[in-house]
Design a protein around this motif. Sequence first.
Motif, short mmCIF file in Angstrom:
data_model
loop_
_atom_site.label_atom_id
_atom_site.label_comp_id
_atom_site.label_asym_id
_atom_site.label_seq_id
_atom_site.Cartn_x
_atom_site.Cartn_y
_atom_site.Cartn_z
N ARG A 36 16.50 2.69 -9.17
CA ARG A 36 15.95 4.04 -9.31
C ARG A 36 14.73 4.22 -8.40
O ARG A 36 14.50 5.33 -7.88
CB ARG A 36 15.55 4.30 -10.76
CG ARG A 36 14.83 5.61 -10.96
CD ARG A 36 14.47 5.89 -12.40
NE ARG A 36 13.68 7.12 -12.52
CZ ARG A 36 13.27 7.65 -13.66
NH1 ARG A 36 13.58 7.08 -14.81
NH2 ARG A 36 12.55 8.76 -13.67
N TYR A 37 13.97 3.17 -8.20
CA TYR A 37 12.68 3.27 -7.49
C TYR A 37 12.76 2.66 -6.11
O TYR A 37 13.62 1.83 -5.82
CB TYR A 37 11.59 2.59 -8.32
CG TYR A 37 11.46 3.19 -9.71
CD1 TYR A 37 10.82 4.39 -9.92
CD2 TYR A 37 12.06 2.56 -10.80
CE1 TYR A 37 10.74 4.97 -11.18
CE2 TYR A 37 11.98 3.12 -12.07
CZ TYR A 37 11.33 4.32 -12.25
OH TYR A 37 11.26 4.88 -13.50
N ARG A 38 11.83 3.07 -5.26
CA ARG A 38 11.81 2.62 -3.87
C ARG A 38 10.36 2.41 -3.44
O ARG A 38 9.48 3.22 -3.75
CB ARG A 38 12.50 3.66 -2.98
CG ARG A 38 12.68 3.24 -1.52
CD ARG A 38 13.45 4.32 -0.78
NE ARG A 38 14.73 4.59 -1.42
CZ ARG A 38 15.86 3.95 -1.14
NH1 ARG A 38 15.86 3.01 -0.21
NH2 ARG A 38 16.99 4.25 -1.77
N LEU A 39 10.14 1.36 -2.68
CA LEU A 39 8.81 1.07 -2.11
C LEU A 39 8.75 1.53 -0.66
O LEU A 39 9.73 1.42 0.08
CB LEU A 39 8.51 -0.42 -2.18
CG LEU A 39 8.27 -1.01 -3.56
CD1 LEU A 39 8.32 -2.53 -3.50
CD2 LEU A 39 6.93 -0.54 -4.12
N HIS A 40 7.57 2.01 -0.27
CA HIS A 40 7.31 2.42 1.11
C HIS A 40 6.03 1.70 1.52
O HIS A 40 4.94 1.99 1.00
CB HIS A 40 7.13 3.94 1.21
CG HIS A 40 8.26 4.71 0.56
ND1 HIS A 40 9.31 5.21 1.27
CD2 HIS A 40 8.47 5.03 -0.75
CE1 HIS A 40 10.15 5.84 0.43
NE2 HIS A 40 9.65 5.73 -0.80
N LEU A 41 6.15 0.74 2.45
CA LEU A 41 5.05 -0.17 2.73
C LEU A 41 4.81 -0.35 4.21
O LEU A 41 5.74 -0.29 5.03
CB LEU A 41 5.37 -1.57 2.15
CG LEU A 41 5.81 -1.67 0.70
CD1 LEU A 41 6.29 -3.08 0.41
CD2 LEU A 41 4.66 -1.28 -0.22
N SER A 42 3.55 -0.59 4.54
CA SER A 42 3.19 -1.11 5.86
C SER A 42 2.53 -2.46 5.61
O SER A 42 1.49 -2.55 4.95
CB SER A 42 2.20 -0.18 6.58
OG SER A 42 1.68 -0.83 7.73
N THR A 43 3.13 -3.54 6.11
CA THR A 43 2.57 -4.86 5.86
C THR A 43 1.36 -5.15 6.73
O THR A 43 0.73 -6.21 6.58
CB THR A 43 3.64 -5.95 6.07
OG1 THR A 43 4.18 -5.85 7.38
CG2 THR A 43 4.74 -5.82 5.05
N ALA A 44 1.00 -4.23 7.63
CA ALA A 44 -0.26 -4.37 8.36
C ALA A 44 -1.44 -3.96 7.50
O ALA A 44 -2.59 -4.24 7.83
CB ALA A 44 -0.22 -3.51 9.63
N CYS A 45 -1.16 -3.29 6.39
CA CYS A 45 -2.17 -2.88 5.41
C CYS A 45 -2.25 -3.95 4.33
O CYS A 45 -1.22 -4.47 3.89
CB CYS A 45 -1.76 -1.53 4.82
SG CYS A 45 -2.41 -1.13 3.20
N ALA A 46 -3.47 -4.28 3.89
CA ALA A 46 -3.64 -5.35 2.91
C ALA A 46 -2.87 -5.08 1.63
O ALA A 46 -2.18 -5.96 1.10
CB ALA A 46 -5.13 -5.56 2.62
#
Length: 294
Positions: A36-46
């Motif tokens: 149901r859920y989804r992550l939106h990430l930038s791994t350059a951000c801590a």
Amino acid sequence: MSVTPLAAVPSPRPTPAFRGRIGRDARSGHYAVPRRYRLHLSTACADGLRIAVTHRLLGLDESCPAEFLSAVPDCPGGGHLALRPLYEASAHRYSGPAAAPVLSDDWSGRIVSTHAPDITRDLARHFGEGGLQLYPCGAESEIEAVERLCAQGIEDAAQRAGAAGVDQQEREEALGRLLETLGSLDRWLEGREHMLRDELTAADVELWVSLVQLDTVHRNHLDAAAVQRVADHPHLWAYARRLAAHPAFGTHLDLDGIARRHHARCQGLEAAGAAVQILDWAAHAADETGAFRR
């Protein structure tokens, strides 16, 4: 080092715009349902790196997919263009930056949370059952103490120690606080594989990301002598090196992205310590994982 709860102080992290929580049943509004859920990430951000490592440790690729964003925000005024529809659907006439990290609800097309500590806890509690216990029973106060220690004693202290426009005394006091924190952690980790208990917990994710930031971001604004003193904690950096070789940690290290994000955002002056790398993160991660994904 005694890992006990610290007095409450203001967090250096910005106040999140959304703080919904995943609950155990339908009454919560956001109840735990696979895919149901989804992550939106930038791994350059801590914070994005913390969530990405947690997500990999828990093995949630199927139950909660993750989408990885560019290292440098591509929206005017900050944020990510890909996240604007989510923000605009979640808040009427939203005008702030469409910042990551985001946990979104595919059913409603809206944001559940942008608060990294809540996101990691909810993933572990509601989707990580039967696997690795990142928040073991009875360890919550210890994990929170490590989180505050990292935020105040490492990240905030290192930032102040290298800040431009700050008088010398304040920088020296901040450096002293940083070295005191690193010293206590170094002594605590002597003879230990992990921060708490006998296996990985969220405390290890928190500390490791703080050490990555210290060596790849904050070091750029410290002089060479200060960096040498920071590096002189063998148990602590051996611990960081071991975790970098773990696939859940090393495969998410976007070293080039961290550098580009830092240079795009930073307005401070580069110091002599920028040339004194503490760990060869890429080499240590490649020991176990081969080439980096990004």
